[in-house]
Motif scaffolding. Structure first.
Motif, PDB file in Angstrom:
ATOM      1  N   HIS A 192       5.954   2.488  12.007  1.00 58.93           N
ATOM      2  CA  HIS A 192       5.287   3.095  13.155  1.00 58.93           C
ATOM      3  C   HIS A 192       4.746   4.484  12.790  1.00 58.93           C
ATOM      4  CE1 HIS A 192       4.367   4.157  17.256  1.00 58.93           C
ATOM      5  NE2 HIS A 192       5.041   5.274  17.103  1.00 58.93           N
ATOM      6  N   GLY A 193       3.435   4.611  12.753  1.00 59.93           N
ATOM      7  CA  GLY A 193       2.803   5.899  12.515  1.00 59.93           C
ATOM      8  C   GLY A 193       2.940   6.440  11.110  1.00 59.93           C
ATOM      9  N   VAL A 194       3.328   5.608  10.149  1.00 58.35           N
ATOM     10  CA  VAL A 194       3.495   6.090   8.784  1.00 58.35           C
ATOM     11  C   VAL A 194       2.131   6.400   8.173  1.00 58.35           C
ATOM     12  CG1 VAL A 194       3.529   3.784   7.731  1.00 58.35           C
ATOM     13  CG2 VAL A 194       4.652   5.697   6.572  1.00 58.35           C
ATOM     14  N   ALA A 195       2.088   7.477   7.387  1.00 54.42           N
ATOM     15  CA  ALA A 195       0.852   7.853   6.700  1.00 54.42           C
ATOM     16  C   ALA A 195       1.210   8.566   5.402  1.00 54.42           C
ATOM     17  CB  ALA A 195       0.004   8.774   7.574  1.00 54.42           C
ATOM     18  N   VAL A 196       0.455   8.280   4.359  1.00 53.51           N
ATOM     19  CA  VAL A 196       0.548   8.986   3.083  1.00 53.51           C
ATOM     20  C   VAL A 196      -0.885   9.224   2.654  1.00 53.51           C
ATOM     21  CG1 VAL A 196       1.320   8.919   0.689  1.00 53.51           C
ATOM     22  CG2 VAL A 196       2.704   7.819   2.466  1.00 53.51           C
ATOM     23  N   GLU A 197      -1.268  10.510   2.522  1.00 53.33           N
ATOM     24  CA  GLU A 197      -2.666  10.793   2.238  1.00 53.33           C
ATOM     25  C   GLU A 197      -2.840  12.086   1.458  1.00 53.33           C
ATOM     26  OE1 GLU A 197      -3.871  10.610   6.255  1.00 53.33           O
ATOM     27  OE2 GLU A 197      -3.202  12.634   6.716  1.00 53.33           O
ATOM     28  N   PRO A 198      -3.946  12.171   0.709  1.00 53.72           N
ATOM     29  CA  PRO A 198      -4.249  13.426   0.034  1.00 53.72           C
ATOM     30  C   PRO A 198      -4.486  14.515   1.079  1.00 53.72           C
ATOM     31  CG  PRO A 198      -5.699  11.655  -0.719  1.00 53.72           C
ATOM     32  CD  PRO A 198      -4.940  11.137   0.455  1.00 53.72           C
ATOM     33  N   ALA A 199      -4.071  15.736   0.735  1.00 52.99           N
ATOM     34  CA  ALA A 199      -4.269  16.879   1.643  1.00 52.99           C
ATOM     35  C   ALA A 199      -4.566  18.102   0.797  1.00 52.99           C
ATOM     36  CB  ALA A 199      -3.031  17.095   2.504  1.00 52.99           C
ATOM     37  N   GLY A 200      -5.803  18.519   0.786  1.00 55.80           N
ATOM     38  CA  GLY A 200      -6.173  19.665  -0.036  1.00 55.80           C
ATOM     39  C   GLY A 200      -5.894  19.366  -1.496  1.00 55.80           C
ATOM     40  N   ALA A 201      -5.107  20.236  -2.130  1.00 57.82           N
ATOM     41  CA  ALA A 201      -4.772  20.066  -3.540  1.00 57.82           C
ATOM     42  C   ALA A 201      -3.536  19.197  -3.748  1.00 57.82           C
ATOM     43  CB  ALA A 201      -4.542  21.437  -4.178  1.00 57.82           C
ATOM     44  N   GLY A 202      -2.970  18.660  -2.666  1.00 55.87           N
ATOM     45  CA  GLY A 202      -1.734  17.904  -2.801  1.00 55.87           C
ATOM     46  C   GLY A 202      -1.717  16.646  -1.952  1.00 55.87           C
ATOM     47  N   ASP A 234       0.853  -1.188   0.000  1.00 61.64           N
ATOM     48  CA  ASP A 234       0.000   0.000   0.000  1.00 61.64           C
ATOM     49  C   ASP A 234       0.889   1.239   0.000  1.00 61.64           C
ATOM     50  OD1 ASP A 234       0.776   0.605   2.735  1.00 61.64           O
ATOM     51  OD2 ASP A 234      -0.752  -0.804   3.414  1.00 61.64           O
ATOM     52  N   ARG A 235       0.280   2.416  -0.119  1.00 58.77           N
ATOM     53  CA  ARG A 235       1.089   3.631  -0.277  1.00 58.77           C
ATOM     54  C   ARG A 235       1.900   3.990   0.961  1.00 58.77           C
ATOM     55  NH1 ARG A 235      -4.171   7.048  -1.533  1.00 58.77           N
ATOM     56  NH2 ARG A 235      -5.011   7.208   0.552  1.00 58.77           N
ATOM     57  N   ALA A 236       1.413   3.674   2.158  1.00 57.40           N
ATOM     58  CA  ALA A 236       2.202   3.955   3.367  1.00 57.40           C
ATOM     59  C   ALA A 236       3.440   3.053   3.406  1.00 57.40           C
ATOM     60  CB  ALA A 236       1.350   3.770   4.615  1.00 57.40           C
ATOM     61  N   ALA A 237       3.241   1.760   3.163  1.00 55.33           N
ATOM     62  CA  ALA A 237       4.371   0.829   3.134  1.00 55.33           C
ATOM     63  C   ALA A 237       5.327   1.177   1.995  1.00 55.33           C
ATOM     64  CB  ALA A 237       3.872  -0.602   2.998  1.00 55.33           C
ATOM     65  N   VAL A 283      11.429  11.317 -10.133  1.00 52.88           N
ATOM     66  CA  VAL A 283      10.441  10.271  -9.872  1.00 52.88           C
ATOM     67  C   VAL A 283       9.487  10.250 -11.057  1.00 52.88           C
ATOM     68  CG1 VAL A 283       8.690   9.420  -8.286  1.00 52.88           C
ATOM     69  CG2 VAL A 283      10.696  10.632  -7.392  1.00 52.88           C
ATOM     70  N   ASP A 284       9.554   9.162 -11.820  1.00 46.06           N
ATOM     71  CA  ASP A 284       8.766   9.043 -13.042  1.00 46.06           C
ATOM     72  C   ASP A 284       7.359   8.525 -12.798  1.00 46.06           C
ATOM     73  OD1 ASP A 284      10.942   9.828 -14.648  1.00 46.06           O
ATOM     74  OD2 ASP A 284      11.727   7.788 -14.627  1.00 46.06           O
ATOM     75  N   HIS A 285       7.201   7.701 -11.744  1.00 44.18           N
ATOM     76  CA  HIS A 285       5.904   7.061 -11.537  1.00 44.18           C
ATOM     77  C   HIS A 285       5.713   6.722 -10.061  1.00 44.18           C
ATOM     78  CE1 HIS A 285       2.519   4.339 -12.062  1.00 44.18           C
ATOM     79  NE2 HIS A 285       3.168   3.468 -11.323  1.00 44.18           N
ATOM     80  N   VAL A 286       4.550   7.048  -9.541  1.00 46.89           N
ATOM     81  CA  VAL A 286       4.130   6.586  -8.213  1.00 46.89           C
ATOM     82  C   VAL A 286       2.645   6.281  -8.282  1.00 46.89           C
ATOM     83  CG1 VAL A 286       3.850   7.124  -5.763  1.00 46.89           C
ATOM     84  CG2 VAL A 286       5.797   8.081  -6.995  1.00 46.89           C
ATOM     85  N   ASP A 287       2.281   5.095  -7.806  1.00 44.15           N
ATOM     86  CA  ASP A 287       0.870   4.795  -7.571  1.00 44.15           C
ATOM     87  C   ASP A 287       0.783   4.218  -6.155  1.00 44.15           C
ATOM     88  OD1 ASP A 287       1.495   2.029  -7.738  1.00 44.15           O
ATOM     89  OD2 ASP A 287       0.915   1.931  -9.850  1.00 44.15           O
ATOM     90  N   ASP A 288      -0.275   3.553  -5.807  1.00 44.65           N
ATOM     91  CA  ASP A 288      -0.424   3.085  -4.426  1.00 44.65           C
ATOM     92  C   ASP A 288       0.534   1.962  -4.040  1.00 44.65           C
ATOM     93  OD1 ASP A 288      -2.364   4.923  -3.863  1.00 44.65           O
ATOM     94  OD2 ASP A 288      -4.038   3.531  -3.989  1.00 44.65           O
ATOM     95  N   THR A 289       1.123   1.268  -5.027  1.00 44.69           N
ATOM     96  CA  THR A 289       1.969   0.117  -4.699  1.00 44.69           C
ATOM     97  C   THR A 289       3.340   0.119  -5.375  1.00 44.69           C
ATOM     98  OG1 THR A 289       1.005  -1.209  -6.479  1.00 44.69           O
ATOM     99  CG2 THR A 289      -0.030  -1.368  -4.285  1.00 44.69           C
ATOM    100  N   GLU A 290       3.655   1.132  -6.180  1.00 46.10           N
ATOM    101  CA  GLU A 290       4.931   1.124  -6.909  1.00 46.10           C
ATOM    102  C   GLU A 290       5.463   2.538  -7.101  1.00 46.10           C
ATOM    103  OE1 GLU A 290       6.660  -0.793 -11.037  1.00 46.10           O
ATOM    104  OE2 GLU A 290       4.534  -0.300 -10.916  1.00 46.10           O
ATOM    105  N   VAL A 291       6.785   2.666  -6.972  1.00 42.69           N
ATOM    106  CA  VAL A 291       7.482   3.912  -7.290  1.00 42.69           C
ATOM    107  C   VAL A 291       8.663   3.567  -8.181  1.00 42.69           C
ATOM    108  CG1 VAL A 291       8.872   3.846  -5.159  1.00 42.69           C
ATOM    109  CG2 VAL A 291       8.599   5.995  -6.383  1.00 42.69           C
ATOM    110  N   ARG A 292       8.903   4.427  -9.180  1.00 46.58           N
ATOM    111  CA  ARG A 292      10.031   4.248 -10.094  1.00 46.58           C
ATOM    112  C   ARG A 292      10.699   5.606 -10.264  1.00 46.58           C
ATOM    113  NH1 ARG A 292       7.306   2.099 -13.843  1.00 46.58           N
ATOM    114  NH2 ARG A 292       6.847   4.009 -14.948  1.00 46.58           N
ATOM    115  N   ALA A 293      12.045   5.643 -10.103  1.00 49.67           N
ATOM    116  CA  ALA A 293      12.764   6.916 -10.172  1.00 49.67           C
ATOM    117  C   ALA A 293      14.182   6.714 -10.667  1.00 49.67           C
ATOM    118  CB  ALA A 293      12.801   7.565  -8.791  1.00 49.67           C
ATOM    119  N   ILE A 294      14.764   7.791 -11.165  1.00 47.76           N
ATOM    120  CA  ILE A 294      16.186   7.857 -11.474  1.00 47.76           C
ATOM    121  C   ILE A 294      16.803   8.758 -10.424  1.00 47.76           C
ATOM    122  CG2 ILE A 294      17.923   8.622 -13.132  1.00 47.76           C
ATOM    123  CD1 ILE A 294      15.829   8.009 -15.330  1.00 47.76           C
ATOM    124  N   VAL A 295      17.867   8.273  -9.777  1.00 49.53           N
ATOM    125  CA  VAL A 295      18.502   9.019  -8.693  1.00 49.53           C
ATOM    126  C   VAL A 295      19.985   9.213  -8.991  1.00 49.53           C
ATOM    127  CG1 VAL A 295      16.846   8.142  -6.999  1.00 49.53           C
ATOM    128  CG2 VAL A 295      19.033   6.978  -7.289  1.00 49.53           C
TER     129      VAL A 295
END
Length: 143
Positions: free
Chosen positions: A124-134, A66-69, A94-106
């Motif tokens: 512990h206490g991790v969260a990733v969530e929509p907030a307003g426009a971001g 999931d997006r938090a993990a 960062v080219d792509h992020v969805d709820d279960t995958e991220v792909r980037a060039i670093v």
């Protein structure tokens, strides 16, 4: 607390004994994950920005349930690669992020010393969530 807008990208820290809570905000998930990487580099390097530049680019792909993990796995991949390659990654596309995958060039730098060694990002206490426009996220780092 500052909230995400269409143009705001940033982070802040809250220190705990042996831990550091990282709070992030950005207009897109891609920018949020890039900001997480930059914040990690800032913690590790501090003011030691005079390290030699890396000529190597790395493609990083991370998957999680999931997006938090996913945020935790992303940061742990950066931490692990930093330990293996002796680089701290400071530039992110960062080219792509969805709820279960991220792909980037670093890209990174090779510091002589780290200001702060980061052991791991925790669930512990991790969260990733929509907030307003971001997007907004928080994660605890074991330092």
């Amino acid at each position: 607390m500052q909230t995400a807008t269409d143009t705001t990208v940033g982070h802040r820290y809250q220190e705990h004994t042996g831990e550091l809570r990282l709070e992030l905000f950005a207009p897109t998930r891609e920018e949020l994950f890039g900001e997480a990487g930059r914040a990690l580099a800032e913690i590790m390097l501090g003011e030691r920005r005079s390290a030699s530049s890396s000529t190597l680019r790395r493609v990083i792909e991370v998957r999680a349930r999931d997006r938090a993990a996913l945020l935790v796995e992303w940061l742990n991949e950066l931490i692990s690669l930093s330990e293996i390659t002796k680089e701290v990654f400071t530039q992110f596309r960062v080219d792509h992020v969805d709820d279960t995958e991220v792909r980037a060039i670093v890209e990174g730098v090779s510091p002589e010393l780290l200001q702060t060694a980061v052991k791991a990002a925790t669930l512990h206490g991790v969260a990733v969530e929509p907030a307003g426009a971001g997007w907004r996220a928080s994660v605890v780092l074991d330092v």
